[in-house]
Design an enzyme around this catalytic site. Sequence first.
Site, PDB file in Angstrom:
ATOM      1  N   ILE A 221       0.829  -1.216   0.000  1.00  0.00           N
ATOM      2  CA  ILE A 221       0.000   0.000   0.000  1.00  0.00           C
ATOM      3  C   ILE A 221       0.857   1.258   0.000  1.00  0.00           C
ATOM      4  O   ILE A 221       0.399   2.307  -0.437  1.00  0.00           O
ATOM      5  CB  ILE A 221      -1.013   0.011   1.169  1.00  0.00           C
ATOM      6  CG1 ILE A 221      -0.332  -0.048   2.528  1.00  0.00           C
ATOM      7  CG2 ILE A 221      -2.008  -1.140   1.040  1.00  0.00           C
ATOM      8  CD1 ILE A 221      -1.315   0.060   3.694  1.00  0.00           C
TER       9      ILE A 221
ATOM     10  N   SER B 182      -2.966  -0.467  12.578  1.00  0.00           N
ATOM     11  CA  SER B 182      -3.771  -1.608  12.158  1.00  0.00           C
ATOM     12  C   SER B 182      -4.849  -1.864  13.189  1.00  0.00           C
ATOM     13  O   SER B 182      -4.690  -1.504  14.361  1.00  0.00           O
ATOM     14  CB  SER B 182      -2.889  -2.853  12.047  1.00  0.00           C
ATOM     15  OG  SER B 182      -3.691  -4.002  11.904  1.00  0.00           O
TER      16      SER B 182
ATOM     17  N   TYR C 150       2.981  -8.068  16.965  1.00  0.00           N
ATOM     18  CA  TYR C 150       2.577  -7.138  15.898  1.00  0.00           C
ATOM     19  C   TYR C 150       1.475  -6.209  16.416  1.00  0.00           C
ATOM     20  O   TYR C 150       1.539  -4.987  16.235  1.00  0.00           O
ATOM     21  CB  TYR C 150       2.098  -7.936  14.682  1.00  0.00           C
ATOM     22  CG  TYR C 150       1.570  -7.100  13.546  1.00  0.00           C
ATOM     23  CD1 TYR C 150       2.428  -6.348  12.747  1.00  0.00           C
ATOM     24  CD2 TYR C 150       0.198  -7.061  13.254  1.00  0.00           C
ATOM     25  CE1 TYR C 150       1.936  -5.580  11.696  1.00  0.00           C
ATOM     26  CE2 TYR C 150      -0.303  -6.303  12.200  1.00  0.00           C
ATOM     27  CZ  TYR C 150       0.570  -5.567  11.429  1.00  0.00           C
ATOM     28  OH  TYR C 150       0.084  -4.809  10.388  1.00  0.00           O
TER      29      TYR C 150
ATOM     30  N   LYS D  25       1.546  -2.122  16.848  1.00  0.00           N
ATOM     31  CA  LYS D  25       0.552  -1.269  16.197  1.00  0.00           C
ATOM     32  C   LYS D  25      -0.191  -0.417  17.229  1.00  0.00           C
ATOM     33  O   LYS D  25      -0.645   0.687  16.918  1.00  0.00           O
ATOM     34  CB  LYS D  25      -0.403  -2.127  15.364  1.00  0.00           C
ATOM     35  CG  LYS D  25       0.288  -2.760  14.151  1.00  0.00           C
ATOM     36  CD  LYS D  25       0.529  -1.734  13.068  1.00  0.00           C
ATOM     37  CE  LYS D  25       1.806  -1.872  12.328  1.00  0.00           C
ATOM     38  NZ  LYS D  25       1.995  -0.852  11.282  1.00  0.00           N
TER      39      LYS D  25
HETATM   40  N1  LIG Z   1      -1.765  -5.666   4.438  1.00  0.00           N
HETATM   41  C1  LIG Z   1      -2.655  -5.533   5.396  1.00  0.00           C
HETATM   42  O1  LIG Z   1      -3.698  -6.213   5.387  1.00  0.00           O
HETATM   43  C2  LIG Z   1      -2.441  -4.548   6.509  1.00  0.00           C
HETATM   44  C3  LIG Z   1      -3.415  -4.459   7.510  1.00  0.00           C
HETATM   45  C4  LIG Z   1      -3.223  -3.550   8.541  1.00  0.00           C
HETATM   46  C5  LIG Z   1      -2.102  -2.746   8.559  1.00  0.00           C
HETATM   47  N2  LIG Z   1      -1.164  -2.854   7.591  1.00  0.00           N
HETATM   48  C6  LIG Z   1       0.032  -1.988   7.665  1.00  0.00           C
HETATM   49  O2  LIG Z   1       0.229  -1.343   6.433  1.00  0.00           O
HETATM   50  C7  LIG Z   1       1.607  -0.980   6.285  1.00  0.00           C
HETATM   51  C8  LIG Z   1       2.098  -1.383   4.908  1.00  0.00           C
HETATM   52  O3  LIG Z   1       2.045  -2.790   4.804  1.00  0.00           O
HETATM   53  P1  LIG Z   1       1.817  -3.610   3.460  1.00  0.00           P
HETATM   54  O4  LIG Z   1       0.646  -4.473   3.710  1.00  0.00           O
HETATM   55  O5  LIG Z   1       1.860  -2.724   2.290  1.00  0.00           O
HETATM   56  O6  LIG Z   1       3.100  -4.579   3.548  1.00  0.00           O
HETATM   57  P2  LIG Z   1       4.323  -4.890   2.552  1.00  0.00           P
HETATM   58  O7  LIG Z   1       3.805  -5.134   1.162  1.00  0.00           O
HETATM   59  O8  LIG Z   1       5.079  -5.969   3.219  1.00  0.00           O
HETATM   60  O9  LIG Z   1       5.149  -3.532   2.581  1.00  0.00           O
HETATM   61  C9  LIG Z   1       5.859  -3.158   3.722  1.00  0.00           C
HETATM   62  C10 LIG Z   1       6.888  -2.127   3.353  1.00  0.00           C
HETATM   63  O10 LIG Z   1       7.663  -1.809   4.539  1.00  0.00           O
HETATM   64  C11 LIG Z   1       9.028  -1.880   4.210  1.00  0.00           C
HETATM   65  N3  LIG Z   1       9.910  -2.159   5.325  1.00  0.00           N
HETATM   66  C12 LIG Z   1       9.952  -3.282   6.079  1.00  0.00           C
HETATM   67  N4  LIG Z   1      10.959  -3.199   6.961  1.00  0.00           N
HETATM   68  C13 LIG Z   1      11.571  -2.005   6.761  1.00  0.00           C
HETATM   69  C14 LIG Z   1      12.680  -1.351   7.338  1.00  0.00           C
HETATM   70  N5  LIG Z   1      13.403  -1.931   8.304  1.00  0.00           N
HETATM   71  N6  LIG Z   1      13.031  -0.137   6.877  1.00  0.00           N
HETATM   72  C15 LIG Z   1      12.331   0.443   5.893  1.00  0.00           C
HETATM   73  N7  LIG Z   1      11.282  -0.124   5.291  1.00  0.00           N
HETATM   74  C16 LIG Z   1      10.904  -1.336   5.721  1.00  0.00           C
HETATM   75  C17 LIG Z   1       9.106  -2.978   3.173  1.00  0.00           C
HETATM   76  O11 LIG Z   1      10.339  -2.919   2.485  1.00  0.00           O
HETATM   77  P3  LIG Z   1      10.995  -4.260   1.827  1.00  0.00           P
HETATM   78  O12 LIG Z   1      10.164  -4.574   0.636  1.00  0.00           O
HETATM   79  O13 LIG Z   1      12.386  -3.876   1.497  1.00  0.00           O
HETATM   80  O14 LIG Z   1      10.924  -5.316   2.868  1.00  0.00           O
HETATM   81  C18 LIG Z   1       7.902  -2.631   2.326  1.00  0.00           C
HETATM   82  O15 LIG Z   1       8.220  -1.587   1.457  1.00  0.00           O
HETATM   83  C19 LIG Z   1       2.342  -1.668   7.433  1.00  0.00           C
HETATM   84  O16 LIG Z   1       2.608  -0.735   8.445  1.00  0.00           O
HETATM   85  C20 LIG Z   1       1.336  -2.699   7.917  1.00  0.00           C
HETATM   86  O17 LIG Z   1       1.522  -3.003   9.280  1.00  0.00           O
HETATM   87  C21 LIG Z   1      -1.310  -3.726   6.565  1.00  0.00           C
END
Ligand SMILES: NC(=O)c1ccc[n+]([C@@H]2O[C@H](COP(=O)([O-])OP(=O)(O)OC[C@H]3O[C@@H](n4cnc5c(N)ncnc54)[C@H](OP(=O)(O)O)[C@@H]3O)[C@@H](O)[C@H]2O)c1
Length: 316
Positions: A47, A169, A201, A205
């Site tokens: 996202i 989250s 987690y 959050k």
């Molecule tokens: N997906 C869901 O259903 C959901 C639900 C609730 C909340 N969220 C929240 O939404 C946010 C985005 O998640 P997403 O679902 O888009 O997940 P994602 O596709 O796994 O993307 C996560 C991003 O965070 C980056 N990241 C991880 N560790 C890092 C670090 N040490 N330094 C800098 N960047 C780092 C990753 O980089 P790399 O690619 O290099 O690892 C990636 O760009 C998160 O905060 C997550 O907790 C997601």
Amino acid sequence: MFFILLVLGLIFLAYIFRQVLVIGKSCKSNAKLHGKTVIVTGSNTGIGKATAIEIAKRGARVILACRSKQRGEAALQDVKRESGSNQIVFMQLDLGSLKSIRSFAENFLKSEPRLDILINNAGVVLVGRTEDGFGTMFGVNHLGHFLLTNLLLDRLKDCAPSRVVTVSSTAHNWGRVDFNYLNTHKDLREGTSFWDSVMIYGDSKLCNVLFTHELAKRLQGTKVTCYSLHPGSIYTELARNKSSFVQMVLKYMGMYFFKNAVQGSQTTLHCALQEGIEHLSGRYFSDCTVRKVFKKAEDDAASKKLWDISERFCGI
Ligand SMILES: NC(=O)c1ccc[n+]([C@@H]2O[C@H](COP(=O)([O-])OP(=O)(O)OC[C@H]3O[C@@H](n4cnc5c(N)ncnc54)[C@H](OP(=O)(O)O)[C@@H]3O)[C@@H](O)[C@H]2O)c1
Ligand SMILES: *[C@@H]1O[C@H](CO)[C@@H](O)[C@H](O)[C@H]1NC(C)=O
């Protein structure tokens, strides 16, 4: 005949359910962002990337703050292509390293004159330790963004009205912060199993929501406002470090029950762009709507305590 009607009826209900409860609302703001600068952490995928593309389409200069040079630069090309903008910059930022955060901030403050919106989006579901010895989820999801925000706060104040948006989250609902454990173990709780990681987690959050609650108080009178949010359930790479069984379940469930990345970026965009929500600074949003949270997520004492221990951990 009756059977056919029944099936059609069920399909219709399933469609309505998906539209209303899964996909939900979208950001209604038409705000244009020409001349503004926006940082999105973790914007090489998921996202964060969808958010960066939409913000770039609206004319902002967008800083992709990502930990991997290779993945960040690949995303840079995609974001440029999909937004039609060339005002996109990749800057390396590893939120699991206080040193990397400091050098990112120094680099950013030196090379970019403005900061209008900071989007703390990056997140992980992974047990382990960061470079500085913190639990990975505490370190990356909370502490890294805590330090980053603090280092950039003066620039945000200079460019006010400005905003800090932190992607939390609904998992914060099952979180808790055990300050004694945090103090002695530099982590949120014990354990390395799948369920432990899900619980930790949630804790991390909850830290995002408490951080935003305290930040809003500290920003009173500055015209810098802040918001935390739940983006919905989205099939992204978030479960990449889980077993292939878990990933498969999420993938097939996700086809019906989850949003895509663009749908999943709407509440972040709402908090970043929507006019007239400034009086809701410090609050938590989901589905582009401000929400009530449990007492533990707006606890003044806990949020102050978390702020103080985070300052101490970061050495500020
Ligand atoms: N997906 C869901 O259903 C959901 C639900 C609730 C909340 N969220 C929240 O939404 C946010 C985005 O998640 P997403 O679902 O888009 O997940 P994602 O596709 O796994 O993307 C996560 C991003 O965070 C980056 N990241 C991880 N560790 C890092 C670090 N040490 N330094 C800098 N960047 C780092 C990753 O980089 P790399 O690619 O290099 O690892 C990636 O760009 C998160 O905060 C997550 O907790 C997601
Ligand atoms: C997490 O998953 C990613 C992508 O599959 C991999 O590159 C990384 O090494 C994994 N990290 C850990 C600690 O397992």
